[in-house]
Design an enzyme around this catalytic site. Structure first.
Site, PDB file in Angstrom:
ATOM      1  N   ASP A  12       0.814  -1.232   0.000  1.00 14.73           N
ATOM      2  CA  ASP A  12       0.000   0.000   0.000  1.00 14.73           C
ATOM      3  C   ASP A  12       0.841   1.272   0.000  1.00 14.73           C
ATOM      4  OD1 ASP A  12      -2.258  -1.622   0.127  1.00 14.73           O
ATOM      5  OD2 ASP A  12      -2.269  -1.619   2.316  1.00 14.73           O
ATOM      6  N   GLY A  14       1.379   3.135  -2.452  1.00 10.83           N
ATOM      7  CA  GLY A  14       0.921   4.076  -3.483  1.00 10.83           C
ATOM      8  C   GLY A  14       1.436   3.654  -4.853  1.00 10.83           C
ATOM      9  N   LYS A  15       1.682   2.337  -4.993  1.00 15.19           N
ATOM     10  CA  LYS A  15       2.214   1.793  -6.247  1.00 15.19           C
ATOM     11  C   LYS A  15       1.273   2.080  -7.415  1.00 15.19           C
ATOM     12  CE  LYS A  15       2.288  -2.319  -4.390  1.00 15.19           C
ATOM     13  NZ  LYS A  15       1.898  -1.949  -3.016  1.00 15.19           N
ATOM     14  N   GLY A  16      -0.037   1.875  -7.184  1.00 16.92           N
ATOM     15  CA  GLY A  16      -1.029   2.067  -8.254  1.00 16.92           C
ATOM     16  C   GLY A  16      -0.945   3.463  -8.832  1.00 16.92           C
ATOM     17  N   ASN A  37      -5.533 -10.098  -3.638  1.00 15.30           N
ATOM     18  CA  ASN A  37      -5.212  -9.551  -2.311  1.00 15.30           C
ATOM     19  C   ASN A  37      -4.739  -8.095  -2.457  1.00 15.30           C
ATOM     20  OD1 ASN A  37      -2.906 -10.470  -3.661  1.00 15.30           O
ATOM     21  ND2 ASN A  37      -1.860 -11.201  -1.842  1.00 15.30           N
ATOM     22  N   GLY A  39      -4.740  -4.197  -3.743  1.00 12.38           N
ATOM     23  CA  GLY A  39      -5.716  -3.141  -4.009  1.00 12.38           C
ATOM     24  C   GLY A  39      -4.927  -1.908  -4.382  1.00 12.38           C
ATOM     25  N   HIS A  40      -4.898  -1.575  -5.661  1.00  2.51           N
ATOM     26  CA  HIS A  40      -4.091  -0.453  -6.153  1.00  2.51           C
ATOM     27  C   HIS A  40      -5.017   0.685  -6.560  1.00  2.51           C
ATOM     28  CE1 HIS A  40      -0.564  -3.388  -7.185  1.00  2.51           C
ATOM     29  NE2 HIS A  40      -0.902  -3.386  -5.907  1.00  2.51           N
ATOM     30  N   GLN A 222       1.850  -5.897  -3.231  1.00  2.00           N
ATOM     31  CA  GLN A 222       2.328  -6.002  -1.846  1.00  2.00           C
ATOM     32  C   GLN A 222       3.641  -5.216  -1.691  1.00  2.00           C
ATOM     33  OE1 GLN A 222       1.256  -9.421  -3.309  1.00  2.00           O
ATOM     34  NE2 GLN A 222      -0.675  -8.451  -2.841  1.00  2.00           N
ATOM     35  N   THR A 298      -9.667  -4.666   1.940  1.00  5.17           N
ATOM     36  CA  THR A 298     -10.489  -5.200   3.034  1.00  5.17           C
ATOM     37  C   THR A 298     -11.115  -4.107   3.899  1.00  5.17           C
ATOM     38  OG1 THR A 298      -8.508  -5.347   4.408  1.00  5.17           O
ATOM     39  CG2 THR A 298      -9.146  -7.338   3.216  1.00  5.17           C
ATOM     40  N   SER A 410       5.088  12.462  -4.547  1.00  4.84           N
ATOM     41  CA  SER A 410       3.645  12.545  -4.711  1.00  4.84           C
ATOM     42  C   SER A 410       3.047  13.283  -3.510  1.00  4.84           C
ATOM     43  CB  SER A 410       3.074  11.127  -4.824  1.00  4.84           C
ATOM     44  OG  SER A 410       1.675  11.145  -4.741  1.00  4.84           O
TER      45      SER A 410
END
Ligand code: GDP
Ligand code: IMO
Ligand code: MG
Length: 421
Positions: A12, A14-16, A37, A39-40, A222, A298, A410
């Site tokens: 998490d 902030g890869k997306g 699993n 979520g981006h 991940q 989640t 960012s």
């Protein structure tokens, strides 16, 4: 130019968002490990997308999106994700390619994930319950079923029948829910009809694209400390989240890779169980109070802490990070002082790298350096030189402590809230 992008903390990071930004100048994006699993989050204008299996380049027109052999795919969830995007005007037709060799997640994997977590009691991992561990377990045990099998219904059904028989026996012995073969078979063959046109030999396709001069971005899911080999085992996911995973999870060899981008948050978060030496309740309260740091998959509140350069230094080493992307700088805008963990003390000794023994890691006490806060909004800044001086010093400090070149900053979830150094 072929680039691997990895999470350099606990997921998490902030890869997306960074993937979406880098895709402006990239032709192909490849997911190479993990499953839904992940979520981006990608925000474009007023729209917010959370991608789980589909690569984060899908929002850019004309780009190709590959799900590589190293990914585990829940076909029903993937069809749902495709439909969700279509309902918002984004098509995957002509853009998506799925590796024949990617392993399939079945409902018995999810049930096993759930029941094993129950059995672990207090020692639970805090998985996403998406069946990821059991699916990689089947892959390693050579009992998995792959996307290729979905293209041959008869073969698929015979394999599924055998797998359900065995897994129902296991589930029963653990007090889990057994499955009905006919129902699973019907649901998966229906998904197969939708997915079949996308299933192909992605290794050959990728090599051909590279030969034709296309640039490829490898999208890690991940983060480094959730890696099955280099993470805080057993509180990890079941794949190689580090840069090496891009090679084995795509079939593109190491010498074709030109650079590694490591993404970190300007602080640290972790969702699920396991050690987090630089955890800070004060910082968690602040970020949660701002409505930030709730899981994209989640919805769980993420645990928060200061940047841990003992961890990011190790990450830079294992991944070979050339360039550092730092996200969520704006999350620290209100703070008077910002801490960074620069070393641990373990049983009275100062150490510079995290110990592999999880119990030793749990005993580690962070040694902090304090940076001065800037107490100004950074959300509208678009140039490094325009950041408050304290923010510049903080960013340079964490890059130096990590041992990587500061490259992308960012300051908000939007595409535009990004600049290079
Ligand atoms: P990923 O799994 O690494 O792609 O990260 P997630 O999407 O799970 O979590 C990152 C969260 O931070 C998402 O809600 C993003 O929209 C958000 N985000 C990313 N970069 C920034 C930033 O610079 N500032 C703010 N305010 N939010 C950001
Ligand atoms: P992205 O790609 C953060 C965590 C879970 C749990 C552990 C094992 O969005 O960064 P699993 O379901 O994989 O067996 O869970 O890993 N986890 C993540 N944490 N971001 C993720 O993905 C994660 N994917 C899994 O919370 O602690
Ligand atoms: Mg995420």
């Amino acid at each position: 130019m072929n680039t691997i992008l990895v999470g350099a903390q606990f997921g998490d990071e902030g890869k997306g968002k960074i993937i979406d930004v880098l895709m402006e100048n990239t032709d192909v994006v490849v997911r190479y490990q993990g499953g839904n699993n992940a979520g981006h989050t990608v925000e474009v204008g007023k729209e917010k997308f959370v991608l789980h299996l589909i690569p984060s380049g899908i929002l850019r027109p004309g780009r190709k999106c590959v799900i590589g052999n190293g990914v585990v795919v829940d076909p029903v969830a993937l069809v749902e994700e495709i439909r969700g995007l279509e309902s918002r005007g984004i098509t995957v037709n002509g853009k998506l390619l799925l590796s024949e060799n990617a392993h399939i997640v079945f409902p018995f994997h999810r049930n096993l994930d759930e029941v094993r977590e129950q059995h672990r009691g207090k020692g639970k991992i805090g998985t996403t319950k998406r069946g990821i561990g059991p699916t990689y377990g089947d892959k390693a045990a050579r009992t998995g079923i792959r996307l290729y099998d979905l293209t041959q219904p008869k073969v698929f059904s015979a394999k599924l029948k055998a797998r359900i028989k065995e897994n129902n026996a296991i589930l029963k012995s653990l007090g889990g829910k057994p499955l009905n073969f006919a129902k699973v078979n019907k649901d998966y063959l229906a998904a197969a009809k939708v997915l079949a046109p996308f299933i192909t030999n992605t290794v050959i396709w990728l090599h051909d694209a590279i030969k034709r001069g296309k640039s490829v971005l490898f999208e890690g899911a991940q983060g480094t400390f959730l890696d099955i080999d280099f993470g805080t085992y057993p509180f990890v996911t079941s794949s190689n989240t580090t840069a090496g995973g891009a090679v084995t999870g795509s079939g593109v060899p190491p010498h074709k890779m030109d650079a590694v981008v490591g993404v970190i948050k300007a602080y640290t978060t972790r969702v699920g169980e396991g050690p987090l030496p630089s955890q800070s309740k004060e910082l968690g309260d602040l970020l949660h109070g701002m409505g930030r740091e709730f899981g994209a998959t989640t919805g769980r509140a993420r645990r928060c802490g200061w940047v841990d350069s003992v961890a990011t230094r190790y990450s830079a080493m294992v991944n070979g990070i050339d360039y550092l992307a730092v996200t969520n700088l704006d999350g620290l805008d209100t703070l008077k002082q910002i801490k960074v963990c620069v070393a641990y003390t373990l049983d009275g000794k100062k150490i510079q790298f995290p110990p592999n023994d999880i119990d030793a890691l749990a005993r580690c006490k962070p040694v902090y350096r304090t940076f001065k806060g800037w107490q100004k909004s950074t959300s509208d800044v678009r140039k490094f030189g325009k950041l408050p001086r304290e923010a510049q010093q903080y960013l340079k400090g964490i890059a130096e402590l990590t041992g990587a070149k500061l490259h992308i900053i960012s300051v908000g979830a939007q595409r535009e809230q990004t600049f290079t150094v």
